[in-house]
Design an enzyme around this catalytic site. Structure first.
Site, PDB file in Angstrom:
ATOM      1  N   THR A  39       0.819  -1.224   0.000  1.00 41.59           N
ATOM      2  CA  THR A  39       0.000   0.000   0.000  1.00 41.59           C
ATOM      3  C   THR A  39       0.848   1.267   0.000  1.00 41.59           C
ATOM      4  OG1 THR A  39      -1.751  -1.115   1.183  1.00 41.59           O
ATOM      5  CG2 THR A  39      -1.750   1.260   1.343  1.00 41.59           C
ATOM      6  N   ASP A  78       1.286  -6.402  -4.676  1.00 39.75           N
ATOM      7  CA  ASP A  78       0.481  -6.454  -3.465  1.00 39.75           C
ATOM      8  C   ASP A  78       1.039  -7.667  -2.726  1.00 39.75           C
ATOM      9  OD1 ASP A  78      -2.861  -5.873  -2.677  1.00 39.75           O
ATOM     10  OD2 ASP A  78      -1.716  -7.456  -1.717  1.00 39.75           O
ATOM     11  N   SER A  79       1.290  -7.553  -1.437  1.00 36.67           N
ATOM     12  CA  SER A  79       1.985  -8.648  -0.749  1.00 36.67           C
ATOM     13  C   SER A  79       1.148  -9.915  -0.646  1.00 36.67           C
ATOM     14  CB  SER A  79       2.494  -8.208   0.625  1.00 36.67           C
ATOM     15  OG  SER A  79       1.443  -8.137   1.552  1.00 36.67           O
ATOM     16  N   SER A  80      -0.097  -9.871  -1.085  1.00 40.36           N
ATOM     17  CA  SER A  80      -0.890 -11.102  -1.167  1.00 40.36           C
ATOM     18  C   SER A  80      -0.267 -12.061  -2.181  1.00 40.36           C
ATOM     19  CB  SER A  80      -2.318 -10.798  -1.616  1.00 40.36           C
ATOM     20  OG  SER A  80      -2.802  -9.659  -0.969  1.00 40.36           O
ATOM     21  N   THR A 108       1.600  -4.851   4.091  1.00 41.64           N
ATOM     22  CA  THR A 108       1.428  -5.312   5.478  1.00 41.64           C
ATOM     23  C   THR A 108       0.764  -6.685   5.564  1.00 41.64           C
ATOM     24  OG1 THR A 108      -0.689  -4.156   5.652  1.00 41.64           O
ATOM     25  CG2 THR A 108       1.263  -2.982   6.419  1.00 41.64           C
ATOM     26  N   ASP A 109      -0.026  -7.055   4.529  1.00 40.34           N
ATOM     27  CA  ASP A 109      -0.834  -8.277   4.646  1.00 40.34           C
ATOM     28  C   ASP A 109       0.002  -9.515   4.974  1.00 40.34           C
ATOM     29  OD1 ASP A 109      -3.123  -6.869   4.216  1.00 40.34           O
ATOM     30  OD2 ASP A 109      -3.370  -7.447   2.119  1.00 40.34           O
ATOM     31  N   THR A 139       2.498 -10.684  14.168  1.00 40.88           N
ATOM     32  CA  THR A 139       1.264 -11.065  13.495  1.00 40.88           C
ATOM     33  C   THR A 139       0.598  -9.760  13.067  1.00 40.88           C
ATOM     34  OG1 THR A 139       0.863 -13.117  14.652  1.00 40.88           O
ATOM     35  CG2 THR A 139      -1.070 -11.830  14.192  1.00 40.88           C
ATOM     36  N   THR A 162      -0.716 -23.134  19.309  1.00 40.11           N
ATOM     37  CA  THR A 162      -2.007 -22.783  19.895  1.00 40.11           C
ATOM     38  C   THR A 162      -2.748 -21.714  19.088  1.00 40.11           C
ATOM     39  OG1 THR A 162      -3.117 -21.801  21.806  1.00 40.11           O
ATOM     40  CG2 THR A 162      -0.805 -21.238  21.532  1.00 40.11           C
ATOM     41  N   CYS A 217      -4.473 -19.570  20.596  1.00 36.70           N
ATOM     42  CA  CYS A 217      -4.424 -18.366  21.444  1.00 36.70           C
ATOM     43  C   CYS A 217      -3.283 -17.479  20.971  1.00 36.70           C
ATOM     44  CB  CYS A 217      -4.170 -18.732  22.895  1.00 36.70           C
ATOM     45  SG  CYS A 217      -5.461 -19.739  23.589  1.00 36.70           S
TER      46      CYS A 217
HETATM   47  N1  ASP Z   1      -2.760  -5.446   0.294  1.00 33.51           N
HETATM   48  C1  ASP Z   1      -1.639  -4.638   0.744  1.00 33.51           C
HETATM   49  C2  ASP Z   1      -0.390  -5.495   0.722  1.00 33.51           C
HETATM   50  O1  ASP Z   1      -0.190  -6.273   1.631  1.00 33.51           O
HETATM   51  C3  ASP Z   1      -1.905  -4.107   2.108  1.00 33.51           C
HETATM   52  C4  ASP Z   1      -0.809  -3.231   2.684  1.00 33.51           C
HETATM   53  O2  ASP Z   1       0.239  -2.989   2.127  1.00 33.51           O
HETATM   54  O3  ASP Z   1      -1.015  -2.728   3.777  1.00 33.51           O
HETATM   55  O4  ASP Z   1       0.385  -5.397  -0.177  1.00 33.51           O
END
Ligand code: ASP
Length: 340
Positions: free
Chosen positions: A13, A57-59, A89-90, A165, A276, A278
């Protein structure tokens, strides 16, 4: 000598722009970031950038992407004092965990950061994140890097990467490290929690691993889980390892049918790693009858590893060790500070 930092831009992002037709965010190139953060020009360190040709996109992150980052770090290791990786961030916690295993004898900072908002937004969180991550990557104490490990810096906190996480899809404060203390906090100054930070490994040469074995999967246990489905999962062709997310301190249903499926699987050589569900705490299978029965099926105790650390460690160990016994031993030992 002038401190030098390499910023590796992979996407996320932080560098995204809105597609005028669809309104959706898509990765853009690094020049946009430089334009929006003019402070980068004022930084007193030597700052170079390595931009991925096709930011993602990190996905879309996968093991070849991790191997690429590890190789860039290896090829530039002697030229720079620290590395900052701009990443979505993903899946940042997966990438930071994977890289912690792939970089052996790391003696320099590798700091992942990114943003919840694109850098050209009025309230962009990425500016502060990049600038502080660079400062942390450049920080030294007695001529040695302050943080010689793979970390995530986000909002105002520095974490050990393989303990993190992604906890929020909307807060600027997007990451948590539930089972390990924060390594530093930035306010007017950056305050380091030195006792919690890994010590430099003297004279050891960086070794990188670029192979990960993807013959792994994960399974979260829930009340009423269907044993026939479990049977199908445990018998997937080619499956070598599975991370099971169990209840509390490592407990599962105790029905004979359920336990028999796991016993059969481990007898056939499948590695079953118990962590876990948790967020806080660890697996201790001797605590309850339910845990003791599950332990008897031959599963391995994942202690307080996050799912992100467990699955990447399993892939890493499977790719780089032949013996199942050795892999099981290493899974239960802390290799890069991923276990308390
Ligand atoms: N979909 C974005 C990614 O992980 C989200 C982000 O960067 O915050 O590339």
């Amino acid at each position: 000598m002038n401190t030098s930092i390499l910023v590796i831009y992979t996407g996320g992002t932080i560098g995204m722009k809105q597609n005028v037709k669809t309104g959706a965010l898509a990765p853009f190139d690094f020049s946009g970031i430089e334009r929006e953060v003019p402070e980068l020009k004022k930084i007193k360190y030597k700052l170079d950038t390595h931009s991925f040709k096709n930011p993602i996109d990190s996905s879309d992150v996968d093991p070849s992407f991790w191997a690429n980052i590890a190789t860039i770090i290896k090829n530039n290791y002697d030229l720079y004092d620290g590395f900052v990786i701009l990443h979505g961030t993903d899946t940042m916690s997966y990438s930071a965990s994977a890289l912690s295993f792939m970089l052996e004898n790391l003696n320099k900072p590798v700091i992942f950061t990114g943003a919840q908002l694109p850098i050209d937004s009025v309230r962009a969180d990425g500016r502060e994140n990049i600038l502080a991550a660079i400062e942390i990557a450049a920080s030294q104490q007695n001529g040695k890097p302050t943080v010689p490990e793979v970390c995530i810096f986000f909002e105002n906190k520095l974490f050990r990467g393989n303990r993190t996480t992604k906890h929020s899809a909307e807060d600027f404060n997007a990451f948590r490290s539930y089972n390990y203390p924060v390594l530093a906090e930035s306010g007017v100054e950056i305050k380091y929690n030195l006792p919690a930070i890994a010590k430099p490994k003297s004279n050891k040469v960086l070794k990188i691993y670029t192979e990960m074995d993807t013959s792994v999967t994960g399974l979260k246990i829930f009340p009423g889980i269907n044993c026939d489905f479990i049977d199908n999962i445990l018998n997937i062709k080619g499956l070598k390892g599975i991370v099971i997310e169990t209840f509390g301190s490592g407990n599962t249903p105790t029905s004979e049918k359920f336990l028999a499926k796991f016993k059969e699987a481990t007898d056939k050589g499948l590695i079953v790693l118990n962590i876990t569900q948790c967020q806080v705490g660890h697996v201790e299978m001797e605590h309850y009858e339910a845990g003791i029965l599950f332990k008897k099926t031959g599963v391995v105790c994942g202690k307080d590893m996050t799912f992100e650390a467990a699955i990447t460690k399993l892939s890493f160990l499977l790719a780089n060790n032949k013996s199942v016994t050795v892999i099981k031993e290493k899974l239960q030992k802390s290799l890069r500070g991923e276990i308390s």
